[in-house]
Design an enzyme around this catalytic site. Structure first.
Site, PDB file in Angstrom:
ATOM      1  N   GLY A 155      56.998  86.615   3.351  1.00  0.00           N
ATOM      2  CA  GLY A 155      57.842  86.483   4.606  1.00  0.00           C
ATOM      3  C   GLY A 155      57.123  87.582   5.423  1.00  0.00           C
ATOM      4  O   GLY A 155      57.454  88.905   5.426  1.00  0.00           O
ATOM      5  N   VAL A 156      56.517  87.093   6.684  1.00  0.00           N
ATOM      6  CA  VAL A 156      55.903  88.059   7.416  1.00  0.00           C
ATOM      7  C   VAL A 156      56.330  87.857   8.846  1.00  0.00           C
ATOM      8  O   VAL A 156      55.838  87.669   9.986  1.00  0.00           O
ATOM      9  CB  VAL A 156      54.208  87.849   7.722  1.00  0.00           C
ATOM     10  CG1 VAL A 156      53.539  89.080   7.151  1.00  0.00           C
ATOM     11  CG2 VAL A 156      53.692  86.655   7.177  1.00  0.00           C
ATOM     12  N   GLY A 157      57.944  88.153   9.045  1.00  0.00           N
ATOM     13  CA  GLY A 157      58.470  88.332  10.161  1.00  0.00           C
ATOM     14  C   GLY A 157      58.411  89.582  10.711  1.00  0.00           C
ATOM     15  O   GLY A 157      57.455  90.278  10.507  1.00  0.00           O
TER      16      GLY A 157
ATOM     17  N   LYS B  11      79.881  94.085   7.252  1.00  0.00           N
ATOM     18  CA  LYS B  11      78.841  93.077   7.667  1.00  0.00           C
ATOM     19  C   LYS B  11      79.516  91.923   8.265  1.00  0.00           C
ATOM     20  O   LYS B  11      80.711  91.551   7.745  1.00  0.00           O
ATOM     21  CB  LYS B  11      77.890  92.534   6.479  1.00  0.00           C
ATOM     22  CG  LYS B  11      76.767  91.934   6.559  1.00  0.00           C
ATOM     23  CD  LYS B  11      75.565  92.766   6.865  1.00  0.00           C
ATOM     24  CE  LYS B  11      74.116  92.118   7.012  1.00  0.00           C
ATOM     25  NZ  LYS B  11      73.036  93.089   6.973  1.00  0.00           N
TER      26      LYS B  11
ATOM     27  N   VAL C  62      60.077  92.492   9.826  1.00  0.00           N
ATOM     28  CA  VAL C  62      59.587  93.771   8.911  1.00  0.00           C
ATOM     29  C   VAL C  62      58.501  93.586   8.114  1.00  0.00           C
ATOM     30  O   VAL C  62      57.508  94.558   7.996  1.00  0.00           O
ATOM     31  CB  VAL C  62      60.649  93.729   8.067  1.00  0.00           C
ATOM     32  CG1 VAL C  62      60.624  95.190   7.092  1.00  0.00           C
ATOM     33  CG2 VAL C  62      62.251  94.138   8.938  1.00  0.00           C
TER      34      VAL C  62
HETATM   35  P1  NAI Z   1      62.667  87.626  10.222  1.00  0.00           P
HETATM   36  O1  NAI Z   1      63.449  86.752  10.245  1.00  0.00           O
HETATM   37  O2  NAI Z   1      61.748  88.360  11.327  1.00  0.00           O
HETATM   38  O3  NAI Z   1      61.360  87.363   9.130  1.00  0.00           O
HETATM   39  C1  NAI Z   1      61.639  86.548   8.021  1.00  0.00           C
HETATM   40  C2  NAI Z   1      60.534  85.849   7.661  1.00  0.00           C
HETATM   41  O4  NAI Z   1      60.619  85.065   6.425  1.00  0.00           O
HETATM   42  C3  NAI Z   1      60.388  84.586   8.497  1.00  0.00           C
HETATM   43  O5  NAI Z   1      59.046  84.767   9.277  1.00  0.00           O
HETATM   44  C4  NAI Z   1      60.627  83.275   7.891  1.00  0.00           C
HETATM   45  O6  NAI Z   1      59.591  82.485   8.291  1.00  0.00           O
HETATM   46  C5  NAI Z   1      60.105  83.837   6.696  1.00  0.00           C
HETATM   47  N1  NAI Z   1      60.775  83.025   5.475  1.00  0.00           N
HETATM   48  C6  NAI Z   1      61.848  82.719   5.210  1.00  0.00           C
HETATM   49  N2  NAI Z   1      62.088  82.154   3.957  1.00  0.00           N
HETATM   50  C7  NAI Z   1      60.828  82.442   3.325  1.00  0.00           C
HETATM   51  C8  NAI Z   1      60.332  81.949   2.024  1.00  0.00           C
HETATM   52  N3  NAI Z   1      60.980  81.458   1.127  1.00  0.00           N
HETATM   53  N4  NAI Z   1      59.103  82.341   1.813  1.00  0.00           N
HETATM   54  C9  NAI Z   1      58.377  82.954   2.544  1.00  0.00           C
HETATM   55  N5  NAI Z   1      58.795  83.269   3.825  1.00  0.00           N
HETATM   56  C10 NAI Z   1      59.882  82.970   4.211  1.00  0.00           C
HETATM   57  O7  NAI Z   1      63.502  88.911   9.418  1.00  0.00           O
HETATM   58  P2  NAI Z   1      63.222  90.275   9.433  1.00  0.00           P
HETATM   59  O8  NAI Z   1      64.064  90.879  10.332  1.00  0.00           O
HETATM   60  O9  NAI Z   1      61.792  90.623   9.160  1.00  0.00           O
HETATM   61  O10 NAI Z   1      63.985  90.716   7.881  1.00  0.00           O
HETATM   62  C11 NAI Z   1      63.489  90.407   6.845  1.00  0.00           C
HETATM   63  C12 NAI Z   1      64.381  90.661   5.579  1.00  0.00           C
HETATM   64  O11 NAI Z   1      64.682  92.109   5.599  1.00  0.00           O
HETATM   65  C13 NAI Z   1      65.773  89.881   5.469  1.00  0.00           C
HETATM   66  O12 NAI Z   1      66.345  89.766   4.378  1.00  0.00           O
HETATM   67  C14 NAI Z   1      66.735  91.133   6.498  1.00  0.00           C
HETATM   68  O13 NAI Z   1      68.147  90.987   6.087  1.00  0.00           O
HETATM   69  C15 NAI Z   1      66.002  92.278   5.591  1.00  0.00           C
HETATM   70  N6  NAI Z   1      66.151  93.664   6.390  1.00  0.00           N
HETATM   71  C16 NAI Z   1      66.006  93.576   8.069  1.00  0.00           C
HETATM   72  C17 NAI Z   1      66.117  94.713   8.549  1.00  0.00           C
HETATM   73  C18 NAI Z   1      65.358  94.876   9.799  1.00  0.00           C
HETATM   74  O14 NAI Z   1      65.326  95.983  10.628  1.00  0.00           O
HETATM   75  N7  NAI Z   1      65.047  93.744  10.728  1.00  0.00           N
HETATM   76  C19 NAI Z   1      66.806  95.801   8.076  1.00  0.00           C
HETATM   77  C20 NAI Z   1      67.193  95.649   6.758  1.00  0.00           C
HETATM   78  C21 NAI Z   1      67.083  94.473   6.072  1.00  0.00           C
END
Ligand code: NAI
Length: 348
Positions: A179-181, A79, A183
């Protein structure tokens, strides 16, 4: 203080990379290459200190070793982290400078997207290195892995619900998605389509408003979502959200989400267990994106086989939870043990 750092676990290599022109400060950690080249994403984050960045990359790279081994991939664990704000001017050139550091490793480490480095940002890394996967424009590009990650999390969540609550389906199940990003959104969509009732939280109010409209989700404040009155808590934001402050307030009996290292530390896992809350290990259930995107490393893509493997996360979680229950231990310890067994097996 690397060898004595609490998260140092005999990592094979820890490399500190700088580039004065772009102000790059990055750390690449290769935890293990026993199963193959180390692979895992690159995170760009404005860490409060170098120590925090180091701890993060040590923990994340070790989790990649476990994740890749349990996913049956012939890849080791690695990583990288870049200390900085992804929104800052100059971030694209910094990513290209980072790519040169990856290239210099000659394929010992393959990088991809993570928090702060999305599929568009990864294109800048790909300008300067061949050792990148999960891209959108290269030959055999696999694109944004998030939907595949969500599919695996969904499978793992259902298995945990089956094990802990004895339920075969999730109709009417109450799930809080933190967290509705990328994933979290896809997971909400799957849960909604299968009849679950959603509570959502995100710092980004636009995202929660969209989820309210699309999935009839109830919106909750970010700092209270862990305490929502639900059956399942799905952490899909950043790591460390399961800690001494939040755990006593959790009412869910299952925790299953995408976020890497949701448990702040080992004590957090033990405390969940003591309270009868089943934790589906993050490195088991969030491997779907890796299973999909790694096709770009191997230069072959069999969509049906990848989909089967992702859905197989259900059985892996059942196996892990059953063994944990039989041995009265924690699911994450069983999963780590299974991963270590496959590393030892590969050595013989
Ligand atoms: P992203 O950045 O698209 O979404 C994360 C969301 O969480 C954002 O909308 C952000 O505003 C929100 N957020 C941050 N802190 C917060 C809190 N304390 N309370 C509520 N919402 C909060 O990231 P993504 O890609 O969706 O990844 C999410 C998690 O999953 C990360 O920890 C990442 O490492 C993990 N992950 C993602 C993968 C992927 O394919 N994208 C693969 C494996 C793990």
């Amino acid at each position: 203080m690397i060898f004595t750092a609490s998260d140092f676990d005999n990592h094979e290599k820890v490399l500190f990379c700088t580039d004065t022109r772009t102000n790059l400060k990055a750390i690449i950690a290769i935890h293990s290459s026993r199963l193959g080249a180390a692979a895992g994403g690159c995170r760009m984050y404005p860490y409060a200190s170098e120590r925090e960045a180091l701890d993060d990359v040590l923990r994340l790279s070790r989790a990649m070793t476990y994740k890749n081994a349990l996913a049956g991939l012939k890849l080791g664990g690695g990583k990288s982290v870049i200390i900085g704000d992804p929104a800052e001017l100059g971030a694209p050139d910094r990513l290209a400078a980072f790519g040169r550091c990856v290239e210099a490793l000659g394929g010992a480490y393959w990088t991809a997207e993570d928090v702060g480095v999305n599929v568009d940002a990864l294109e800048h890394v790909a300008r300067t290195t061949r050792y990148v996967f999960g891209t959108k424009s290269r030959k055999g590009a696999t694109g944004d892995p998030s939907a595949f990650t969500a599919r695996g999390v969904f499978a793992g969540l259902r298995a945990a619900v089956r094990h802990r609550l004895g339920r075969e389906n999730i109709l009417g199940l109450r799930v809080a998605v933190q967290g509705v990003g990328a994933v979290g959104w896809e997971l909400c969509s799957l849960l909604h389509n299968h009849g679950a009732k959603l509570v959502v939280a995100d710092h980004n109010s636009g995202a929660t408003e969209r989820a309210r409209r699309a999935f009839n989700a109830q919106v909750c404040a970010s700092e209270r979502v862990h305490a929502a009155d639900v059956d399942v808590l799905a952490p899909c934001a950043l790591g460390g959200t399961l800690n001494e402050r939040t755990i006593p307030e959790i009412t869910a009996t299952v925790v299953a989400g995408a976020a890497n290292n949701s448990l702040k530390n080992a004590a957090a896992g033990a405390e969940l267990h003591r309270r009868g809350i089943l934790y589906a290990p993050d490195f088991v259930i969030n491997a779907g994106g890796m299973m999909h995107a790694s096709a770009e490393i191997f230069g072959s893509h069999d969509t049906a086989a990848v989909t089967r493997a992702i859905d197989g996360i259900y059985e892996t979680v059942i196996r892990v939870c059953s063994r944990a229950q039989a041995e009265n231990t924690l699911p994450e310890l069983v999963a780590q043990q299974l991963a270590i067994e496959s590393l030892l097996h590969a050595e013989n």
